[in-house]
Design a protein around this motif. Structure first.
Motif, PDB file in Angstrom:
ATOM      1  N   PHE A 186       0.242  39.048 105.398  1.00  0.00           N
ATOM      2  CA  PHE A 186      -0.218  40.046 106.364  1.00  0.00           C
ATOM      3  C   PHE A 186      -1.490  40.736 105.885  1.00  0.00           C
ATOM      4  O   PHE A 186      -1.594  41.160 104.737  1.00  0.00           O
ATOM      5  N   GLY A 187      -2.457  40.860 106.823  1.00  0.00           N
ATOM      6  CA  GLY A 187      -3.719  41.504 106.480  1.00  0.00           C
ATOM      7  C   GLY A 187      -3.961  42.837 107.146  1.00  0.00           C
ATOM      8  O   GLY A 187      -4.878  43.560 106.766  1.00  0.00           O
ATOM      9  N   GLY A 188      -3.155  43.183 108.161  1.00  0.00           N
ATOM     10  CA  GLY A 188      -3.338  44.463 108.834  1.00  0.00           C
ATOM     11  C   GLY A 188      -3.077  44.362 110.326  1.00  0.00           C
ATOM     12  O   GLY A 188      -2.899  43.264 110.876  1.00  0.00           O
ATOM     13  N   PHE A 189      -3.063  45.523 110.985  1.00  0.00           N
ATOM     14  CA  PHE A 189      -2.751  45.570 112.414  1.00  0.00           C
ATOM     15  C   PHE A 189      -3.519  46.711 113.054  1.00  0.00           C
ATOM     16  O   PHE A 189      -3.504  47.846 112.563  1.00  0.00           O
ATOM     17  N   ILE A 190      -4.234  46.415 114.143  1.00  0.00           N
ATOM     18  CA  ILE A 190      -4.905  47.436 114.952  1.00  0.00           C
ATOM     19  C   ILE A 190      -4.141  47.536 116.265  1.00  0.00           C
ATOM     20  O   ILE A 190      -4.104  46.572 117.032  1.00  0.00           O
ATOM     21  N   PRO A 191      -3.518  48.674 116.551  1.00  0.00           N
ATOM     22  CA  PRO A 191      -2.696  48.777 117.762  1.00  0.00           C
ATOM     23  C   PRO A 191      -3.483  48.614 119.060  1.00  0.00           C
ATOM     24  O   PRO A 191      -2.983  48.023 120.017  1.00  0.00           O
ATOM     25  N   LEU A 192      -4.711  49.146 119.098  1.00  0.00           N
ATOM     26  CA  LEU A 192      -5.476  49.126 120.342  1.00  0.00           C
ATOM     27  C   LEU A 192      -6.954  48.909 120.040  1.00  0.00           C
ATOM     28  O   LEU A 192      -7.564  49.676 119.291  1.00  0.00           O
TER      29      LEU A 192
END
Length: 253
Positions: free
Chosen positions: A7-13
């Motif tokens: 996993f490298g990250g998550f941008i919700p919007l």
């Protein structure tokens, strides 16, 4: 469904990763390339493994606020099983799937297309495909092999692809841009010329370059309108703009 994702990250919007859509962006860690100007170079290697449920929860939390999910990286196609599993989840949630890729894994793209698990592919074409030397200089791998793979990927995703090219002074001459345009001419695709940010690059040589201005990127776009009509530029100065003779005329007033 069971999988573990590097996993490298998550941008919700996000409203910039898929033109015209509000989407979430999930970053996969790991990439076979070592591009000298990669803006996500911290995701090229390393491990941060998470369970499938961790990612599923994040997507479900935002499903009412977005129309799709973009898988980015790193290189999402390097984790083929995890990409297919999560694309299936996103489609089951009635969301669109976008994939940002270097095109290094045409077999994975073929599987996604054949199984209707992707709606939009954002294909990063870094140099003319008939110039393996330039491709090798940019990516740090065998240029002949990577251009072969990218050319195959381009054929697979024709009709659902937005091609993206990031421009710097050392990789952004008119001849360079026209070489890529020749590959795209006559294809069903959109093309975005992106203003590279030298200060973000891992390469000292790229970091020492002066950034191309918005007007310089626009001029490069205008120089290939005879080959590719569906063309946009993306710059810090003015964001995303469709390139046309009318845009140039408006700038002159």
């Amino acid at each position: 469904m069971s999988c573990r994702l590097n996993f490298g990250g998550f941008i919700p919007l996000s409203t910039i990763d898929w033109y015209g859509r509000a989407v979430s962006v999930l970053f996969y860690r790991g990439c076979p390339l070592r591009c000298i100007y990669c803006h996500n170079h911290l995701l090229q290697g390393g491990r941060e493994t998470v369970e499938y449920g961790f990612v599923e929860d994040k997507i479900r939390e935002v499903r009412d606020f977005v129309s799709g999910v973009v898988f980015s990286g790193g290189e999402p196609c390097a984790q083929a099983k995890e990409l297919i599993d999560l694309s299936t989840l996103v489609k089951d949630l009635d969301l669109a799937v976008g994939i940002e890729t270097s095109g290094f894994y045409p077999d994975v793209l073929s599987s996604l297309v054949e199984n209707d698990l992707v709606d939009r592919v954002f294909l990063d074409i870094k140099a003319p495909l008939d110039d393996p030397k330039a491709y090798g200089e940019i990516t740090g791998v065998d240029g002949a092999e990577v251009t072969r793979r990218v050319a195959e990927s381009l054929e697979i995703v024709n009709g659902m692809v937005e091609v993206r090219t990031t421009l710097f002074r050392s990789f952004g001459t008119r001849e360079f841009v026209r070489g890529i345009a020749s590959e795209l001419s006559g294809r069903e695709c959109e093309w975005v010329l992106r203003q590279g940010v030298p200060g973000n690059a891992p390469s000292e040589a790229i970091r020492s370059e002066k950034q191309l201005s918005r007007d310089e990127v626009l001029s490069l776009g205008e120089s290939v309108l005879d080959l590719v009509g569906n063309l946009r530029i993306r710059t810090i100065e003015k964001g995303e703009e469709k390139v046309s003779s009318a845009l140039s005329a408006a700038d002159s007033h």
